[in-house]
Design a protein around this motif. Structure first.
Motif, PDB file in Angstrom:
ATOM      1  N   PRO A  64       0.833  -1.206   0.000  1.00 60.07           N
ATOM      2  CA  PRO A  64       0.000   0.000   0.000  1.00 60.07           C
ATOM      3  C   PRO A  64       0.870   1.259   0.000  1.00 60.07           C
ATOM      4  O   PRO A  64       2.091   1.196   0.198  1.00 60.07           O
ATOM      5  N   GLY A  65       0.221   2.409  -0.179  1.00 60.42           N
ATOM      6  CA  GLY A  65       0.971   3.658  -0.304  1.00 60.42           C
ATOM      7  C   GLY A  65       1.699   4.096   0.946  1.00 60.42           C
ATOM      8  O   GLY A  65       2.744   4.745   0.867  1.00 60.42           O
ATOM      9  N   MET A  66       1.169   3.739   2.128  1.00 61.03           N
ATOM     10  CA  MET A  66       1.806   4.187   3.371  1.00 61.03           C
ATOM     11  C   MET A  66       1.449   3.235   4.504  1.00 61.03           C
ATOM     12  O   MET A  66       0.398   2.592   4.487  1.00 61.03           O
ATOM     13  N   GLU A  67       2.347   3.139   5.477  1.00 61.35           N
ATOM     14  CA  GLU A  67       2.135   2.293   6.654  1.00 61.35           C
ATOM     15  C   GLU A  67       2.588   3.050   7.893  1.00 61.35           C
ATOM     16  O   GLU A  67       3.653   3.674   7.894  1.00 61.35           O
ATOM     17  N   MET A  68       1.768   3.010   8.936  1.00 59.16           N
ATOM     18  CA  MET A  68       2.127   3.604  10.222  1.00 59.16           C
ATOM     19  C   MET A  68       2.612   2.511  11.160  1.00 59.16           C
ATOM     20  O   MET A  68       2.040   1.422  11.200  1.00 59.16           O
ATOM     21  N   HIS A  69       3.669   2.800  11.916  1.00 58.90           N
ATOM     22  CA  HIS A  69       4.168   1.882  12.931  1.00 58.90           C
ATOM     23  C   HIS A  69       3.957   2.496  14.308  1.00 58.90           C
ATOM     24  O   HIS A  69       4.412   3.615  14.576  1.00 58.90           O
ATOM     25  N   LEU A  70       3.266   1.769  15.165  1.00 59.84           N
ATOM     26  CA  LEU A  70       3.023   2.170  16.546  1.00 59.84           C
ATOM     27  C   LEU A  70       3.901   1.294  17.433  1.00 59.84           C
ATOM     28  O   LEU A  70       3.682   0.084  17.539  1.00 59.84           O
TER      29      LEU A  70
END
Length: 253
Positions: free
Chosen positions: A98-104
């Protein structure tokens, strides 16, 4: 989670062909909104070795206050410490990122063990609940100066997908996706990548990509005046996909 004991357990990987596991421990996100941000910092991390040198990987990270949130995985509690983004996404599905991924990034309340939650973003042409992030990404890309940013108000629950009943996920053991000073990608990281995707505007993805693709000579990082601007750069700030190494990726049955 079974794996090839002789192979390195590196991240990210393609999450295709996950195995349904009955009774997988439920996820309970207890995130807050408001004055929960300690700092927002743009810094250079180390990536893979390329032509004998470590790649320079720009990461915009939000460091959170201790009361920002908690994730319960069954009976285990993990404190949310920080979050950052990758464009394109680190993890893939059926070979596509996908275009972007967030890491928490979380740490276990008792042991300090690392757990990272990955959230894939689904592109849409109109503004979404992630719109408050746009000024953060855009300001860093436009100012090209300060390495820190005044702490904004942030609504963490709005950054997650709006799951209809409960969150489902892909789970596996892996590593961090940026390296330490010796070029080592630390292993022993528990990964939980949510199956539901959060909506995000195309403008937001473009703003973050412009930031991580900016000419490093135009940026100032934490007072480091001797930074080697000739280091190789990846495309965006995602790491190349790694070998699955026989690992089982678990998902809710």
């Amino acid at each position: 989670m079974p794996h090839d004991a002789t192979a390195p357990l590196q991240s990210p990987i393609d999450l295709t062909h996950a195995v349904p596991v009955p009774g997988l421990r439920p996820l309970d996100f207890r995130y807050r909104a408001g004055d929960i941000v300690q700092s927002v910092t743009l810094s250079i991390h180390n990536g893979a070795c390329q032509q004998g040198r470590l790649q320079a990987v720009p990461i915009l990270a939000v460091t959170l206050r201790p009361n920002a949130g908690l994730l319960r995985v069954g009976a285990d509690a993990y404190r949310l410490r920080s979050l950052h983004w990758h464009t394109p996404a680190d993890h893939a599905l059926d070979g596509r990122r996908p275009g972007m991924e967030m890491h928490l990034v979380h740490t276990h309340e008792q042991t300090g063990a690392l757990l990272v939650v990955g959230v894939h973003y689904r592109e849409q042409p109109y503004p979404s609940t992630t719109a408050p992030l746009l000024p953060i990404f855009s300001r860093f890309a436009e100012l090209k100066s300060a390495a820190t940013f005044p702490p904004p108000q942030l609504d963490l629950p709005e950054l997650l997908p709006h799951a209809p009943r409960r969150y489902t996920s892909y789970r596996y053991d892996g590593s961090l996706t940026t390296a330490d000073d010796d070029g080592v990608f630390r292993e022993g990281v528990q990964w939980i990548v949510l199956r539901d995707q959060a909506p995000v505007s195309v403008a937001l993805i473009h703003a973050h990509r412009a930031l991580v693709d900016a000419d490093l000579r135009d940026l100032h990082f934490d007072g480091r005046e001797t930074f080697d601007f000739q280091r190789p750069r990846p495309q965006g700030n995602a790491r190349a996909l790694q070998d699955r190494a026989g690992r089982t990726i678990e998902t809710e049955a």
